[in-house]
Motif scaffolding. Structure first.
Motif, PDB file in Angstrom:
ATOM      1  N   UNK A  54     -21.511 -16.957  51.866  1.00 51.40           N
ATOM      2  CA  UNK A  54     -21.418 -18.419  51.733  1.00 51.40           C
ATOM      3  C   UNK A  54     -21.404 -19.078  53.116  1.00 51.40           C
ATOM      4  N   UNK A  55     -20.664 -18.500  54.054  1.00 53.79           N
ATOM      5  CA  UNK A  55     -20.552 -19.130  55.374  1.00 53.79           C
ATOM      6  C   UNK A  55     -21.805 -18.915  56.217  1.00 53.79           C
ATOM      7  N   UNK A  56     -22.459 -17.773  55.971  1.00 54.08           N
ATOM      8  CA  UNK A  56     -23.690 -17.491  56.723  1.00 54.08           C
ATOM      9  C   UNK A  56     -24.707 -18.608  56.486  1.00 54.08           C
ATOM     10  N   UNK A  57     -24.756 -19.099  55.242  1.00 50.60           N
ATOM     11  CA  UNK A  57     -25.708 -20.175  54.927  1.00 50.60           C
ATOM     12  C   UNK A  57     -25.433 -21.433  55.728  1.00 50.60           C
ATOM     13  N   UNK A  58     -24.200 -21.575  56.188  1.00 45.12           N
ATOM     14  CA  UNK A  58     -23.846 -22.752  56.986  1.00 45.12           C
ATOM     15  C   UNK A  58     -23.870 -22.443  58.474  1.00 45.12           C
ATOM     16  N   UNK A  59     -24.329 -21.244  58.811  1.00 41.93           N
ATOM     17  CA  UNK A  59     -24.444 -20.877  60.234  1.00 41.93           C
ATOM     18  C   UNK A  59     -23.133 -20.445  60.865  1.00 41.93           C
ATOM     19  N   UNK A  60     -22.093 -20.297  60.027  1.00 44.39           N
ATOM     20  CA  UNK A  60     -20.784 -19.893  60.565  1.00 44.39           C
ATOM     21  C   UNK A  60     -20.617 -18.394  60.369  1.00 44.39           C
ATOM     22  N   UNK A  61     -20.168 -17.718  61.425  1.00 46.09           N
ATOM     23  CA  UNK A  61     -19.912 -16.273  61.316  1.00 46.09           C
ATOM     24  C   UNK A  61     -18.584 -16.059  60.613  1.00 46.09           C
ATOM     25  N   UNK A  62     -18.602 -15.218  59.597  1.00 45.22           N
ATOM     26  CA  UNK A  62     -17.345 -14.875  58.941  1.00 45.22           C
ATOM     27  C   UNK A  62     -17.091 -13.391  59.154  1.00 45.22           C
ATOM     28  N   UNK A  63     -15.946 -13.091  59.713  1.00 40.17           N
ATOM     29  CA  UNK A  63     -15.619 -11.696  60.034  1.00 40.17           C
ATOM     30  C   UNK A  63     -14.414 -11.256  59.201  1.00 40.17           C
ATOM     31  N   UNK A  64     -14.677 -10.416  58.221  1.00 39.26           N
ATOM     32  CA  UNK A  64     -13.583  -9.800  57.471  1.00 39.26           C
ATOM     33  C   UNK A  64     -13.068  -8.653  58.315  1.00 39.26           C
TER      34      UNK A  64
END
Ligand code: NBP
Length: 476
Positions: free
Chosen positions: A114-124
């Motif tokens: 979901x965040x990738x689509x907004x250009x934000x990196x999400x790191x679990x």
């Protein structure tokens, strides 16, 4: 002056992570939903480093240097989603949101996409080692993009535990890979703890030894191949006396082991991927059995043992047998856990380096152990190793103790001592080394009642026998 990194969620884990970051020279923005917690943090620890505190999430985000790095350390589940959603509204493409809570990896995959689509990196990001680790150096398992690791890696490596100068942190793989590996770490932890508990039970029932005496045996074991944090704390726990009653501490603790869910997740995933992680599964079910009070009450009343008194004549020989059985069973449990990582890596396209996982678990986490070096070496020798047990080092180590392992499991069965993890690990060992398994009969049965077909040992193709007809064979 902007902060290098921010931490939102200042309960015990977040608070300690923020202090750890500050100790390593990072300027840390801090935030918590309830501001009083932030105030308390500043009062207690504000002098330990450079902190920038914000009352609102807007100010928190505004206090971060670009590209922003916001670490979320809040209660896993809905709280995490709420914070991530709110942060995402305030952040910009290229910024990084790191979830260091105990998220379930499918949630991490969902959030990352979901965040990738907004250009934000999400790191679990898996973090092991509890509150002490968060403060003094945990084992850190970040997922997410390679790009995000370039920004995050040096910072996370600086605050992680170090063994022989090597950080216990590495980029695990894309999206949910970090939280997945943390989950398997916890599953292995369940197996390791169960195996240790079975060894204790065997020594107690086989030798009639006291907890304090068994504590000494564990302390001795901790100087050899079994050296590990879990063996070390077991020795401490067994040596401890309850100050109130003067009894051995372990005897005043109710015999019901609780669980928060990572063992269950690991087993569920093992079933989904078809990986036989029997050690972890038995360990998880053993905890369930311990808590099944009505069943235990009924069983205690109704079920006979039909065992003779256990007479161990060679005390030292028995202790050595149990040690060898513990080591062999432990190798099986780890081998299975690493198999699960390999299977998931293929299934989810993560390309996980298993040797690197063993390396970052050597410090900072609950399963830290000398033995992990041997696992790293095994995968260095052969990165695509199909079966950790088949690495020459482990094959030798297990086969050296094989007779002892069989004696212990047979003795336990004859004397009515439940050893689900020891026994299932030996069954796995014998299963995986078998020339032929009775699975042939199962497949034949399946063909009989369900026309599920079978493959033959002597030629290619799939076949079906007309069981209810003339029993001739047709191509399937
Ligand atoms: P908790 O799991 O007890 O969570 C408390 C924090 O979550 C507080 O800061 C609280 O804010 C915040 N929070 C909650 Br609850 N709901 C929120 C929401 N809707 N929006 C914003 N904030 C919210 O804290 P913890 O024990 O420090 O654990 C943090 C994470 O680390 C968890 O995911 C936990 O599973 C994991 N953990 C890991 C280990 C380990 O060894 N790796 C050990 C322990 C915990 P408030 O102050 O306003 O209520």
């Amino acid at each position: 002056q902007l902060a290098d990194v921010g931490v939102t969620g200042l309960a015990v884990m977040g608070l300690n992570l923020a202090r750890n970051l500050a100790r390593h020279g990072h300027k840390v923005a801090v935030h918590n939903r309830t501001y009083t917690r932030t105030e308390k943090f500043l009062a207690d620890h504000g002098e330990e480093g450079t902190f920038v505190a914000s009352e609102s999430l807007e100010d928190f985000v505004a206090s971060l240097e670009r590209p922003r790095v916001a670490i979320v350390m809040v209660k896993a589940g809905m709280g995490t989603d709420a914070v991530i959603d709110a942060l995402a509204e305030l952040m910009e493409p290229g910024d990084i949101i790191v979830d260091t809570g105990n998220a379930h990896f499918p949630d991490t995959i969902r959030r990352e996409h979901a965040l990738r689509e907004r250009g934000i990196h999400f790191v679990g990001c898996g973090v092991s080692g509890g509150e002490e680790g968060a403060l003094n150096g945990p084992s850190i398992m970040p997922g997410g993009t390679v790009e995000s690791y370039e920004r995050l890696g040096p910072m996370l490596e600086s605050i992680s535990a170090h063994v022989d100068g090597v950080p216990c942190c590495t980029h695990v793989g894309p999206d949910g890979a970090g939280h997945f590996v943390k989950m398997v770490h916890n599953g292995i932890e369940y197996a390791d703890m169960q195996l240790i508990a079975e060894a204790y039970d065997l020594l107690r029932k086989g030798l009639g030894a006291t907890p304090a005496e068994i504590g000494e045996i564990f302390a001795e074991w901790n100087t050899g191949d079994l050296e590990s944090y879990l063996i070390e704390i077991t020795a401490d726990v067994l040596a401890h006396t309850d100050p109130e009653t003067g009894q051995a501490f372990v005897d005043i603790v109710q015999d019901q082991a609780e669980q928060k869910g990572t063992g269950r997740w690991t087993v569920q995933n093992g079933l989904d991927l078809g990986v036989p992680i029997t050690g972890i599964a038995e360990a998880t079910f053993a905890r369930s059995l311990s808590g099944s009070l009505p069943q235990r009450e009924a069983g205690r009343r109704a079920l006979p043992a039909k065992t003779a008194a256990w007479e161990v004549t060679d005390r030292e020989g028995f202790i050595d047998d149990v040690r060898r059985a513990l080591y062999a069973s432990k190798v099986v449990a780890y081998s299975q856990g690493f198999d699960q990582i390999a299977a998931a890596s293929v299934e989810y396209d993560w390309n996980i380096d298993r040797g690197a996982m063993a390396r970052i678990w050597r410090g900072g986490c609950i399963i830290r152990a000398r033995f992990l070096d041997r696992i790293t070496e095994a995968y260095e020798r052969e990165p695509d190793l199909a079966l950790l047990l088949a690495d020459p080092y482990f094959t030798d180590a297990v086969s050296d103790g094989l007779e002892a392992w069989r004696r212990v499991v047979a003795g336990a069965a004859q004397n009515g001592v439940p050893t689900p993890a020891f026994s299932s690990s030996l069954a796995y060992y014998d299963g995986v080394r078998s020339e032929r398994l009775p699975a042939a009969l199962i497949q034949a049965q399946r063909d009989f009642f369900g026309a599920h077909t079978y493959r033959r040992t002597d030629r290619e193709g799939s076949f079906h026998t007309l069981w209810s007809g003339d029993r001739s064979e047709i191509a399937g």
